[in-house]
Design a protein around this motif. Structure first.
Motif, PDB file in Angstrom:
ATOM      1  N   ARG A 423      23.190 -13.897  17.558  1.00 44.46           N
ATOM      2  CA  ARG A 423      22.864 -14.581  18.510  1.00 44.46           C
ATOM      3  C   ARG A 423      22.453 -13.704  19.502  1.00 44.46           C
ATOM      4  NH1 ARG A 423      23.134 -19.259  20.927  1.00 44.46           N
ATOM      5  NH2 ARG A 423      23.895 -20.753  19.108  1.00 44.46           N
ATOM      6  N   ALA A 424      23.377 -12.688  20.013  1.00 42.02           N
ATOM      7  CA  ALA A 424      22.936 -11.712  20.640  1.00 42.02           C
ATOM      8  C   ALA A 424      21.698 -11.130  20.855  1.00 42.02           C
ATOM      9  CB  ALA A 424      24.065 -10.714  20.886  1.00 42.02           C
ATOM     10  N   ARG A 425      21.095 -10.890  19.601  1.00 43.59           N
ATOM     11  CA  ARG A 425      19.895 -10.278  19.460  1.00 43.59           C
ATOM     12  C   ARG A 425      18.716 -11.443  19.440  1.00 43.59           C
ATOM     13  NH1 ARG A 425      22.536  -7.601  15.130  1.00 43.59           N
ATOM     14  NH2 ARG A 425      21.334  -9.032  13.639  1.00 43.59           N
ATOM     15  N   GLY A 426      19.294 -12.796  19.443  1.00 48.97           N
ATOM     16  CA  GLY A 426      18.132 -13.738  19.362  1.00 48.97           C
ATOM     17  C   GLY A 426      17.463 -14.109  18.000  1.00 48.97           C
ATOM     18  N   ARG A 427      18.427 -13.624  17.294  1.00 50.51           N
ATOM     19  CA  ARG A 427      17.697 -13.616  15.728  1.00 50.51           C
ATOM     20  C   ARG A 427      18.445 -14.626  14.865  1.00 50.51           C
ATOM     21  NH1 ARG A 427      16.360  -7.141  14.733  1.00 50.51           N
ATOM     22  NH2 ARG A 427      15.085  -6.714  16.525  1.00 50.51           N
ATOM     23  N   LEU A 428      18.797 -15.488  15.167  1.00 54.03           N
ATOM     24  CA  LEU A 428      19.707 -16.599  14.225  1.00 54.03           C
ATOM     25  C   LEU A 428      18.857 -17.257  13.249  1.00 54.03           C
ATOM     26  CD1 LEU A 428      22.077 -18.323  16.918  1.00 54.03           C
ATOM     27  CD2 LEU A 428      22.757 -16.972  14.983  1.00 54.03           C
ATOM     28  N   LEU A 429      17.569 -17.489  13.742  1.00 53.82           N
ATOM     29  CA  LEU A 429      16.401 -18.088  12.818  1.00 53.82           C
ATOM     30  C   LEU A 429      15.974 -17.134  11.610  1.00 53.82           C
ATOM     31  CD1 LEU A 429      14.452 -20.436  14.745  1.00 53.82           C
ATOM     32  CD2 LEU A 429      16.113 -21.041  12.655  1.00 53.82           C
ATOM     33  N   GLU A 430      15.987 -15.815  12.251  1.00 47.35           N
ATOM     34  CA  GLU A 430      15.059 -14.645  11.290  1.00 47.35           C
ATOM     35  C   GLU A 430      15.446 -14.679   9.876  1.00 47.35           C
ATOM     36  OE1 GLU A 430      15.087 -11.089  13.124  1.00 47.35           O
ATOM     37  OE2 GLU A 430      13.917 -11.397  14.674  1.00 47.35           O
ATOM     38  N   HIS A 431      16.737 -14.886   9.518  1.00 49.07           N
ATOM     39  CA  HIS A 431      17.305 -14.519   8.113  1.00 49.07           C
ATOM     40  C   HIS A 431      17.224 -15.925   7.329  1.00 49.07           C
ATOM     41  CE1 HIS A 431      20.771 -16.499  10.040  1.00 49.07           C
ATOM     42  NE2 HIS A 431      21.093 -16.503   8.859  1.00 49.07           N
ATOM     43  N   LEU A 432      16.612 -17.187   7.968  1.00 49.32           N
ATOM     44  CA  LEU A 432      16.585 -18.249   7.325  1.00 49.32           C
ATOM     45  C   LEU A 432      15.094 -18.545   6.561  1.00 49.32           C
ATOM     46  CD1 LEU A 432      18.746 -20.638   9.623  1.00 49.32           C
ATOM     47  CD2 LEU A 432      19.402 -19.294   7.648  1.00 49.32           C
ATOM     48  N   SER A 433      15.106 -18.893   5.466  1.00 49.78           N
ATOM     49  CA  SER A 433      13.800 -19.432   4.758  1.00 49.78           C
ATOM     50  C   SER A 433      13.440 -20.688   5.575  1.00 49.78           C
ATOM     51  CB  SER A 433      13.980 -19.660   3.271  1.00 49.78           C
ATOM     52  OG  SER A 433      14.975 -20.598   3.050  1.00 49.78           O
ATOM     53  N   THR A 434      12.437 -21.117   5.079  1.00 49.25           N
ATOM     54  CA  THR A 434      11.719 -22.657   5.530  1.00 49.25           C
ATOM     55  C   THR A 434      12.884 -23.719   5.146  1.00 49.25           C
ATOM     56  OG1 THR A 434       9.516 -22.016   5.793  1.00 49.25           O
ATOM     57  CG2 THR A 434      10.005 -24.297   5.613  1.00 49.25           C
ATOM     58  N   TYR A 435      12.904 -23.707   3.986  1.00 53.38           N
ATOM     59  CA  TYR A 435      13.938 -24.547   3.393  1.00 53.38           C
ATOM     60  C   TYR A 435      15.377 -24.439   4.052  1.00 53.38           C
ATOM     61  CZ  TYR A 435      17.359 -26.615  -0.164  1.00 53.38           C
ATOM     62  OH  TYR A 435      18.104 -27.183  -0.871  1.00 53.38           O
ATOM     63  N   GLU A 436      15.988 -23.072   4.437  1.00 56.89           N
ATOM     64  CA  GLU A 436      17.145 -23.281   4.880  1.00 56.89           C
ATOM     65  C   GLU A 436      17.153 -23.861   6.358  1.00 56.89           C
ATOM     66  OE1 GLU A 436      19.089 -19.552   2.760  1.00 56.89           O
ATOM     67  OE2 GLU A 436      17.741 -19.088   4.256  1.00 56.89           O
ATOM     68  N   ARG A 437      16.061 -23.530   7.249  1.00 56.32           N
ATOM     69  CA  ARG A 437      15.738 -24.225   8.586  1.00 56.32           C
ATOM     70  C   ARG A 437      15.938 -25.709   8.280  1.00 56.32           C
ATOM     71  NH1 ARG A 437      11.674 -20.232  11.762  1.00 56.32           N
ATOM     72  NH2 ARG A 437      12.492 -18.293  10.679  1.00 56.32           N
ATOM     73  N   LEU A 438      15.247 -26.559   7.428  1.00 58.27           N
ATOM     74  CA  LEU A 438      15.250 -27.596   7.096  1.00 58.27           C
ATOM     75  C   LEU A 438      16.634 -28.302   7.030  1.00 58.27           C
ATOM     76  CD1 LEU A 438      11.871 -28.274   5.548  1.00 58.27           C
ATOM     77  CD2 LEU A 438      12.316 -28.867   7.979  1.00 58.27           C
ATOM     78  N   LEU A 439      17.455 -27.575   6.085  1.00 57.50           N
ATOM     79  CA  LEU A 439      18.956 -27.895   5.855  1.00 57.50           C
ATOM     80  C   LEU A 439      19.720 -27.795   7.155  1.00 57.50           C
ATOM     81  CD1 LEU A 439      19.621 -26.180   2.472  1.00 57.50           C
ATOM     82  CD2 LEU A 439      19.538 -28.650   3.056  1.00 57.50           C
TER      83      LEU A 439
END
Length: 466
Positions: A423-439
């Motif tokens: 979160r501090a690096r603003g990278r919470l989404l970076e490691h998530l695939s499209t499927y994981e983002r939708l989940l």
């Protein structure tokens, strides 16, 4: 394998993610499951989730929370009866009592509706409709067919398993680490979204776990000795106690929801008492004026007492069906549910559900509020999908991402300090695939209460300010 050996597997005390966890000397592992479910935040949110009548202004109308408590009470009764039956046939494992069997069913009953989104089954339809629209508008998303089906067929039952096997304690393997029997009893439909359908039989009419949670489900089934059915489809045999959890839920749907409809003025007292008398097989004379103390009671109390008689009769009939069909249930060849297996179902119990559907589920006020909730959930998911999937680097998108609590970005066991660093690096989404983002989106939105979902939608659209 002998029946006793099979039940030893079905009632193991092993926990998902913690097979060697020490036992509490004061409580059985199954009673501990009841406590873990009861004190979970997902369970508390049921107090503001629709049972049948959304956002009711009456303080006696059932919510998902009170419904779940009532289902658990009936489930415990049925489970303890089943436990005594197994004990009489010397099938209970050493150290497991009839009360423990009741505790397993009760814990599963408490948890059974936790995965339902705001506005109940209408909320499920809203998520499915949104998914179809969104995925059709973005055909190039990096999703497998099975992953797409998880959203196109969004299922509250699968979300329930996901909550207790994973997301209620995201930093560790096994989530809340309930016992395998409780989790097995909770999986009403032991198959993924690609293996269900109306022609698949009762146990596979819906589905029980998303693709991401399939390895967790497989571990539960393996630990319980629940085998995979033959054929290409991924379908497992149901845990025998599923039938009791399912029946307890059916009994409350068939009987208790009608009492709410009466309290809200949607059903008259005479009509309610007549359908209750038919279900309890008491005969119309039981409700004639002047026949017993019930007729001196206030109308609401007469309705409540009649409801209690119907529930008692249904519990008896349901257990009789369980006992009669136990060999088929154990073998995995039973293809119905217990309520429909009661010989007089069509004459005595079907009218209860028909009246509840006509006067309750399809009443004008219910449909109006469900429509409002339907649109709110679709609007929420549109805004969040834009921020998480299609335009994650937009200015507004970053703000929306910050509104979603950090734990929803964790889809596999991850230490909290690592999440904070991301979160501090603003990278919470970076490691998530499209499927994981939708989940992440469906986890977040389906976990909302009715009022919170409506208010969040109003805030995001500018209809209302915080």
């Amino acid at each position: 394998m002998t029946r006793a050996a099979r039940w030893a597997r079905l009632l193991t005390t092993e926990r998902l993610g913690a097979p060697g966890e020490a036992r509490d000397p004061e409580r059985s592992p199954f009673e501990q499951d009841t406590g873990r479910v009861t004190f979970s935040s997902a369970f508390r949110r049921l107090q503001d989730k629709t049972q049948v009548f959304p956002l009711s202004k009456s303080d006696t109308t059932r919510t998902r929370l009170t419904h779940s408590l009532e289902v658990a009470s009936i489930g415990r009764s049925l489970g303890e009866r089943a436990g005594r039956l197994l004990s009489a046939e010397t099938l209970l494992p050493e150290g497991v009592s009839a009360q423990d069997v009741g505790a397993v069913v009760s814990a599963a009953c408490l948890a059974h509706d936790v995965g339902n989104p705001p506005f109940g089954h209408s909320g499920e339809d809203a998520i499915r409709t949104w998914a179809a629209r969104f995925l059709n508008a973005h055909p190039g998303l990096d999703l497998t067919l099975a992953e797409r089906e998880d959203f196109l067929r969004f299922e509250g039952n699968a979300q329930t398993f996901r909550i207790y096997a994973r997301t209620q304690a995201r930093e560790r393997d096994g989530g809340l680490r309930l016992t395998l029997p409780t989790l097995g009893t909770l999986v009403k439909y032991p198959c993924p979204s690609t293996s269900c359908g109306p022609d698949a039989g009762h146990a596979y009419a819906k589905w029980g776990y998303v693709q991401a949670d399939a390895p967790l489900a497989a571990r539960v089934f393996a630990g319980l000795g629940l085998t995979r059915q033959s054929g290409e489809r991924e379908r497992y045999v149901r845990h025998p106690l599923v039938y009791l959890m399912e029946a307890a839920d059916d009994i409350c749907y068939a009987v208790a929801d009608l009492e709410d409809a009466y309290r809200l003025g949607l059903i008259g007292l005479r009509e309610l008492l007549d359908v209750y008398a038919n279900a309890a097989d008491l005969g119309g004379h039981a409700w004639e004026e002047g026949a017993g103390e019930d007729h001196a009671a206030f109308p609401a109390n007469r309705a409540a007492r009649a409801k209690n008689r119907v529930i008692a009769r249904l519990v008896d009939d349901t257990f009789d069906a369980f006992r009669a069909h136990l060999p088929e249930i154990e073998a995995g060849t039973f293809t119905s549910d217990l309520i429909h297996s009661i010989p007089e179902y069509a004459a005595r119990y079907a009218p209860l559900k028909a009246l509840a559907r006509e006067r309750g589920y399809e009443s004008t006020r219910v449909l109006q509020i469900e429509l409002a909730g339907y649109r709110a959930l679709g609007g929420l998911l549109d805004a969040l999908a834009d921020a998480f999937v299609t335009r994650p680097d937009g200015h507004d998108s970053r703000k929306l991402q910050q509104l979603v609590p950090e734990e929803f970005y964790v889809l596999s066991p991850t230490p909290y300090h690592e999440v904070l660093a991301r979160r501090a690096r603003g990278r919470l989404l970076e490691h998530l695939s499209t499927y994981e983002r939708l989940l992440t989106l469906t986890d977040y939105v389906s976990g909302m209460t009715d009022r919170y979902a409506l208010e969040t939608y109003q805030y995001l659209t500018g209809i209302k300010l915080p």
